[in-house]
Design a protein around this motif. Structure first.
Motif, PDB file in Angstrom:
ATOM      1  N   LEU A  52      -4.686  68.556  65.666  1.00 53.73           N
ATOM      2  CA  LEU A  52      -3.904  68.901  66.130  1.00 53.73           C
ATOM      3  C   LEU A  52      -4.035  69.212  67.802  1.00 53.73           C
ATOM      4  O   LEU A  52      -4.990  69.063  68.021  1.00 53.73           O
ATOM      5  N   HIS A  53      -2.971  69.082  68.663  1.00 52.99           N
ATOM      6  CA  HIS A  53      -2.725  69.370  69.070  1.00 52.99           C
ATOM      7  C   HIS A  53      -3.078  70.502  69.856  1.00 52.99           C
ATOM      8  O   HIS A  53      -1.986  71.623  69.793  1.00 52.99           O
ATOM      9  N   GLU A  58      -8.970  78.757  71.401  1.00 56.82           N
ATOM     10  CA  GLU A  58      -8.317  79.671  70.065  1.00 56.82           C
ATOM     11  C   GLU A  58      -6.499  79.267  69.687  1.00 56.82           C
ATOM     12  O   GLU A  58      -6.956  79.906  68.507  1.00 56.82           O
ATOM     13  N   MET A  59      -5.971  78.978  70.740  1.00 58.18           N
ATOM     14  CA  MET A  59      -4.849  78.037  69.984  1.00 58.18           C
ATOM     15  C   MET A  59      -4.563  77.133  69.004  1.00 58.18           C
ATOM     16  O   MET A  59      -3.776  77.271  68.035  1.00 58.18           O
ATOM     17  N   LEU A  62      -4.640  79.450  66.058  1.00 63.34           N
ATOM     18  CA  LEU A  62      -3.735  80.096  65.934  1.00 63.34           C
ATOM     19  C   LEU A  62      -2.801  78.965  65.024  1.00 63.34           C
ATOM     20  O   LEU A  62      -2.521  78.880  64.042  1.00 63.34           O
ATOM     21  N   PHE A  63      -3.084  76.842  65.347  1.00 61.84           N
ATOM     22  CA  PHE A  63      -1.799  76.801  64.635  1.00 61.84           C
ATOM     23  C   PHE A  63      -2.711  75.654  63.597  1.00 61.84           C
ATOM     24  O   PHE A  63      -1.993  75.897  62.789  1.00 61.84           O
ATOM     25  N   LYS A  65      -4.051  77.634  61.118  1.00 57.37           N
ATOM     26  CA  LYS A  65      -3.696  78.291  60.173  1.00 57.37           C
ATOM     27  C   LYS A  65      -2.942  78.236  59.507  1.00 57.37           C
ATOM     28  O   LYS A  65      -2.465  78.084  58.048  1.00 57.37           O
ATOM     29  N   GLU A  66      -1.554  77.466  60.452  1.00 58.90           N
ATOM     30  CA  GLU A  66      -0.371  77.808  59.644  1.00 58.90           C
ATOM     31  C   GLU A  66       0.107  76.238  59.510  1.00 58.90           C
ATOM     32  O   GLU A  66       0.112  76.001  57.827  1.00 58.90           O
ATOM     33  N   GLN A  67      -0.988  74.983  59.832  1.00 56.44           N
ATOM     34  CA  GLN A  67      -0.154  73.978  59.546  1.00 56.44           C
ATOM     35  C   GLN A  67      -1.344  73.375  58.632  1.00 56.44           C
ATOM     36  O   GLN A  67      -1.018  72.337  57.503  1.00 56.44           O
ATOM     37  N   ARG A  70      -1.527  77.154  55.071  1.00 57.38           N
ATOM     38  CA  ARG A  70      -0.684  77.781  54.616  1.00 57.38           C
ATOM     39  C   ARG A  70      -0.368  77.404  53.061  1.00 57.38           C
ATOM     40  O   ARG A  70       0.237  78.083  52.212  1.00 57.38           O
TER      41      ARG A  70
ATOM     42  N   GLU B  36       2.910  72.064  66.813  1.00 57.58           N
ATOM     43  CA  GLU B  36       2.040  73.172  66.050  1.00 57.58           C
ATOM     44  C   GLU B  36       2.913  73.815  65.926  1.00 57.58           C
ATOM     45  O   GLU B  36       2.576  75.339  65.029  1.00 57.58           O
ATOM     46  N   ILE B  39       5.944  74.760  63.668  1.00 61.01           N
ATOM     47  CA  ILE B  39       4.973  74.808  62.232  1.00 61.01           C
ATOM     48  C   ILE B  39       4.854  76.378  62.310  1.00 61.01           C
ATOM     49  O   ILE B  39       4.897  77.209  61.181  1.00 61.01           O
ATOM     50  N   ALA B  40       4.151  76.723  63.081  1.00 57.79           N
ATOM     51  CA  ALA B  40       3.839  78.605  63.099  1.00 57.79           C
ATOM     52  C   ALA B  40       4.609  79.173  63.145  1.00 57.79           C
ATOM     53  O   ALA B  40       4.499  80.526  61.802  1.00 57.79           O
ATOM     54  N   TYR B 134      -1.457  88.103  61.194  1.00 58.30           N
ATOM     55  CA  TYR B 134      -1.764  86.520  61.574  1.00 58.30           C
ATOM     56  C   TYR B 134      -0.812  86.951  62.462  1.00 58.30           C
ATOM     57  O   TYR B 134      -0.552  86.200  64.189  1.00 58.30           O
ATOM     58  N   PHE B 137      -1.745  87.927  65.373  1.00 59.44           N
ATOM     59  CA  PHE B 137      -2.704  87.491  66.360  1.00 59.44           C
ATOM     60  C   PHE B 137      -1.905  86.668  66.448  1.00 59.44           C
ATOM     61  O   PHE B 137      -2.366  86.317  68.101  1.00 59.44           O
ATOM     62  N   THR B 141      -1.672  86.210  70.941  1.00 61.38           N
ATOM     63  CA  THR B 141      -2.670  84.977  71.772  1.00 61.38           C
ATOM     64  C   THR B 141      -1.456  84.104  72.869  1.00 61.38           C
ATOM     65  O   THR B 141      -1.857  84.388  73.611  1.00 61.38           O
TER      66      THR B 141
END
Lengths: 127, 252
Positions: A52-53, A58-59, A62-63, A65-67, A70, B36, B39-40, B134, B137, B141
């Motif tokens: 992913l981009h 850290e981010m 974050l991304f 986890k959802e991408q 989930r 990204e 989606i989140a 989450y 979080f 962030t």
């Protein structure tokens, strides 16, 4: 031309469809890529699940986890900069050519030893 | 058994906040700043709608109508959501700040409810606490990255924080049943929740290089819990329920 859509959100946003393509993304407009590794169960190994981009690690987590987390079971995730992954070259793919033929090197015998040990233990218990 | 009006009112306001904010946040789907994040943010919006369904289901078990009817067949004045969640999205900085302020309160509410004396709610709270963790979080962030990003991102986040804070204080509008909820051990009460919320958000806001509006300027925006809403809620409901109302009896 303002984009018209059946989706009321699109019409409300008054998006100029022509302007959207006036400034195509340059190379540095994109964030760098990260590789994502997910673990299904504690103690098992992490498996590569995709990339992913993101602007920073850290981010990226974050991304990730959802991408990639989930759906399905996940207990832990790693991310690493794609640039930090060292890889073999596909031009050198032939270095792996004889791998499937080396059954004689496989440690199949150990499985037999395990079975013998288990049998001995059972016998000892019964005695 | 009493009608448990205090619990029903409590469930309605929680669920309505989640449904309306979930819908608002879902309006970003396809418009997010990057794939990204799209989606989140969309996934979190779906989480919120799922959480509202769980709460409407408890209400249904307490004798209220079925969740679809509750969600799709009421008018604005029958909703108990705060004004914060019904505000239009505006720009992304506003949506992020709202998400940050709301989700901290939501997380702490669920956390407090893991010890409630009302078992169905305790079960839901334990189930969703991780999900909302989450969300917090994610909000933290973004707040910290954009608060300390460049001048534009910092200014945008600070302005949104200033413009959103009084609306966020409206989350804690006291219920007419406040004392009963606390006495029955259902909930710690909005006042206690607000204290916990301030303790939780203050250090993050500080780390983000942002400033909490001065206490002298705090003017909580109340009314939402009593069914008094801004002009933005009814159009949202019209849009959200448009398909459902074509054929309310349809099987999906």
């Amino acid at each position: 031309m303002i984009i018209k859509s059946l989706d009321p959100r699109v019409s409300r946003a008054q998006i100029d469809g022509d302007a959207a393509f006036e400034h195509p993304l340059q190379e540095m407009d994109q964030f760098e890529t990260f590789e994502v590794f997910a673990q299904k169960k504690r103690g098992t190994h992490h498996e590569h699940v995709g990339s992913l981009h993101a602007p920073n690690p850290e981010m990226a987590l974050l991304f990730a986890k959802e991408q990639y987390g989930r759906r399905g079971v996940c207990v832990n995730m790693w991310v690493a900069r794609t640039a930090d992954i060292f890889a073999t070259d596909y031009d050198d793919e032939d270095i792996f050519a004889t791998v499937p033929e080396k059954q004689y090197r496989e440690a199949g015998v150990y499985k037999v030893v395990d079975r013998i040990t288990k049998y001995k233990e059972e016998q000892a218990k019964q005695a | 058994m009493s009608e448990q009006l205090h619990i029903k009112e409590f469930l309605y306001k929680m669920a309505d906040d989640l449904l309306i904010l979930g819908h608002r946040n879902s309006e970003w789907t396809g418009f997010g700043p990057l794939l990204e994040e799209d989606i989140a943010f969309s996934s979190m919006a779906q989480d919120k709608i799922g959480q509202s369904l769980a709460l409407y289901t408890i209400l249904n078990q307490m004798g209220e109508q079925d969740p679809d009817t509750i969600a799709f067949m009421r008018n604005a004045n029958q909703f108990h959501c705060s004004h914060l969640v019904e505000q239009p999205n505006g720009e992304y900085d506003f949506s992020l700040v709202r998400h940050f302020l709301y989700d901290h309160a939501d997380y702490l509410r669920f956390e407090a409810l893991t010890n409630t004396n009302f078992p169905p709610l305790g079960k839901v709270a334990r189930k969703f606490k991780g999900e909302v963790k989450y969300h917090v979080f994610h909000g933290d962030t973004f707040l910290m990255k954009l608060g300390t990003g460049n001048e534009e991102s910092h200014t945008r986040m600070q302005n949104s924080l200033n413009n959103t804070f009084n609306l966020a204080l409206g989350i804690f509008e006291p219920s007419p049943y406040e004392d009963q909820l606390v006495a029955d051990g259902v909930f710690i009460g909005e006042k206690a929740l607000k204290e916990r919320w301030l303790e939780a958000i203050s250090p993050v806001i500080q780390k983000a290089g942002l400033t909490l509006p001065a206490e002298s300027t705090w003017q909580p925006v109340y009314g939402g819990r009593k069914g008094q809403h801004t002009e933005y809620l009814q159009p949202l409901l019209d849009e959200m329920t448009e398909v459902f109302r074509i054929d309310p009896g349809a099987e999906w």
